[in-house]
Design an enzyme around this catalytic site. Sequence first.
Site, PDB file in Angstrom:
ATOM      1  N   ARG A   1       0.839  -1.190   0.000  1.00 37.92           N
ATOM      2  CA  ARG A   1       0.000   0.000   0.000  1.00 37.92           C
ATOM      3  C   ARG A   1       0.884   1.255   0.000  1.00 37.92           C
ATOM      4  O   ARG A   1       1.987   1.237   0.558  1.00 37.92           O
ATOM      5  CB  ARG A   1      -0.925  -0.001   1.208  1.00 37.92           C
ATOM      6  CG  ARG A   1      -1.980  -1.109   1.168  1.00 37.92           C
ATOM      7  CD  ARG A   1      -2.925  -1.044   2.347  1.00 37.92           C
ATOM      8  NE  ARG A   1      -3.980  -2.029   2.230  1.00 37.92           N
ATOM      9  CZ  ARG A   1      -3.893  -3.283   2.666  1.00 37.92           C
ATOM     10  NH1 ARG A   1      -2.789  -3.697   3.265  1.00 37.92           N
ATOM     11  NH2 ARG A   1      -4.895  -4.120   2.502  1.00 37.92           N
TER      12      ARG A   1
ATOM     13  N   ARG B   1      -0.930  -2.609  -6.769  1.00 35.77           N
ATOM     14  CA  ARG B   1      -1.406  -3.803  -6.075  1.00 35.77           C
ATOM     15  C   ARG B   1      -2.340  -4.620  -6.968  1.00 35.77           C
ATOM     16  O   ARG B   1      -2.211  -5.843  -7.085  1.00 35.77           O
ATOM     17  CB  ARG B   1      -2.113  -3.398  -4.777  1.00 35.77           C
ATOM     18  CG  ARG B   1      -1.160  -2.840  -3.744  1.00 35.77           C
ATOM     19  CD  ARG B   1      -1.877  -2.240  -2.537  1.00 35.77           C
ATOM     20  NE  ARG B   1      -2.702  -3.177  -1.814  1.00 35.77           N
ATOM     21  CZ  ARG B   1      -2.259  -4.114  -0.992  1.00 35.77           C
ATOM     22  NH1 ARG B   1      -0.950  -4.261  -0.810  1.00 35.77           N
ATOM     23  NH2 ARG B   1      -3.090  -4.903  -0.346  1.00 35.77           N
TER      24      ARG B   1
ATOM     25  N   HIS C   1      -4.003  -9.129   2.620  1.00 40.53           N
ATOM     26  CA  HIS C   1      -5.451  -9.104   2.683  1.00 40.53           C
ATOM     27  C   HIS C   1      -5.889  -9.991   3.832  1.00 40.53           C
ATOM     28  O   HIS C   1      -5.355 -11.077   4.033  1.00 40.53           O
ATOM     29  CB  HIS C   1      -6.059  -9.611   1.382  1.00 40.53           C
ATOM     30  CG  HIS C   1      -6.008  -8.592   0.290  1.00 40.53           C
ATOM     31  ND1 HIS C   1      -6.262  -8.899  -1.034  1.00 40.53           N
ATOM     32  CD2 HIS C   1      -5.740  -7.257   0.320  1.00 40.53           C
ATOM     33  CE1 HIS C   1      -6.155  -7.804  -1.764  1.00 40.53           C
ATOM     34  NE2 HIS C   1      -5.834  -6.809  -0.976  1.00 40.53           N
TER      35      HIS C   1
ATOM     36  N   LYS D   1      -2.709  -2.038   7.386  1.00 42.53           N
ATOM     37  CA  LYS D   1      -4.162  -2.065   7.442  1.00 42.53           C
ATOM     38  C   LYS D   1      -4.568  -3.473   7.850  1.00 42.53           C
ATOM     39  O   LYS D   1      -4.873  -4.325   7.016  1.00 42.53           O
ATOM     40  CB  LYS D   1      -4.752  -1.701   6.080  1.00 42.53           C
ATOM     41  CG  LYS D   1      -6.271  -1.626   6.056  1.00 42.53           C
ATOM     42  CD  LYS D   1      -6.753  -1.270   4.661  1.00 42.53           C
ATOM     43  CE  LYS D   1      -8.275  -1.232   4.603  1.00 42.53           C
ATOM     44  NZ  LYS D   1      -8.765  -0.923   3.235  1.00 42.53           N
TER      45      LYS D   1
ATOM     46  N   TYR E   1      -1.991 -17.646  10.323  1.00 42.09           N
ATOM     47  CA  TYR E   1      -1.248 -18.875  10.052  1.00 42.09           C
ATOM     48  C   TYR E   1      -0.699 -18.886   8.636  1.00 42.09           C
ATOM     49  O   TYR E   1       0.448 -19.244   8.392  1.00 42.09           O
ATOM     50  CB  TYR E   1      -2.176 -20.067  10.279  1.00 42.09           C
ATOM     51  CG  TYR E   1      -1.564 -21.402   9.932  1.00 42.09           C
ATOM     52  CD1 TYR E   1      -0.552 -21.946  10.730  1.00 42.09           C
ATOM     53  CD2 TYR E   1      -1.982 -22.122   8.822  1.00 42.09           C
ATOM     54  CE1 TYR E   1       0.017 -23.180  10.420  1.00 42.09           C
ATOM     55  CE2 TYR E   1      -1.430 -23.342   8.510  1.00 42.09           C
ATOM     56  CZ  TYR E   1      -0.429 -23.872   9.317  1.00 42.09           C
ATOM     57  OH  TYR E   1       0.124 -25.082   9.001  1.00 42.09           O
TER      58      TYR E   1
END
Length: 239
Positions: A70, A170, A193, A97, A203
């Site tokens: 970002r 992105r 994301h 984020k 994980y």
Amino acid sequence: QVFRYAVALQLVKSDPCRDLGGALAPRIKSHFAALTTREEAGELMQRIEEYQGTAVVRAALVFSALTFCRPGPIRHAEWTEIDFSGSQWIIPADKMKLTKEMKLRKEPHIVPLATQAVDLLLKVQHFTGRGRYIFPNPRNKDLPMSENAVNVAIRRMGYEKERMTAHGFRSMASTLLNEAGFRLDVIEAQLAHTSADKIRAIYNRAQYMDERRKLMQDWADMLDALRAEAAAKDSARKP
């Protein structure tokens, strides 16, 4: 919600918002403009190669393409976050984020750096290595680069805001990497994301690190190849 609450408390007789249900246009979530074909990506990288602006802004453009992070973390990237020995950029959780749970865990986002990205940073280090920020503000080295700097450079290269933005790197990477056959989970992990399953998201980011390192190197190599193709086509068109 406020009016429904007021009705329940008998503070008002009715909810005036109820009659506006079909009259107001819903807010449509917009997507950031991006170049998403291989040919467009190659032309973009060629234009960045020929960019006549400052060396630091040009480096920020290349770094944006190579890391597809970002714009905020890129502008605020600090030299202390770069692990040259491990060829990775470790972004603190508070710059990302992320979900509240992930930020509370203080889990950083790790960006494996391709050899092209490391070479770029070593060159930039000659210009800004004594300061805090990798891409500082030209008027005040103690501040990060302006949030408009990369977008202004993109405009100077001939791209309207409807075609490409700083955030568009992105989408460009996501589209082309998916088309190239890379696993969606690996791409999403590198994009940071958040999965609907928060535990699974945490994980996966660790689980896919080896694949992510390969993905980032393959992506950098792909950009080099696409830029070379664009340069060859451009050269062929010239008399």
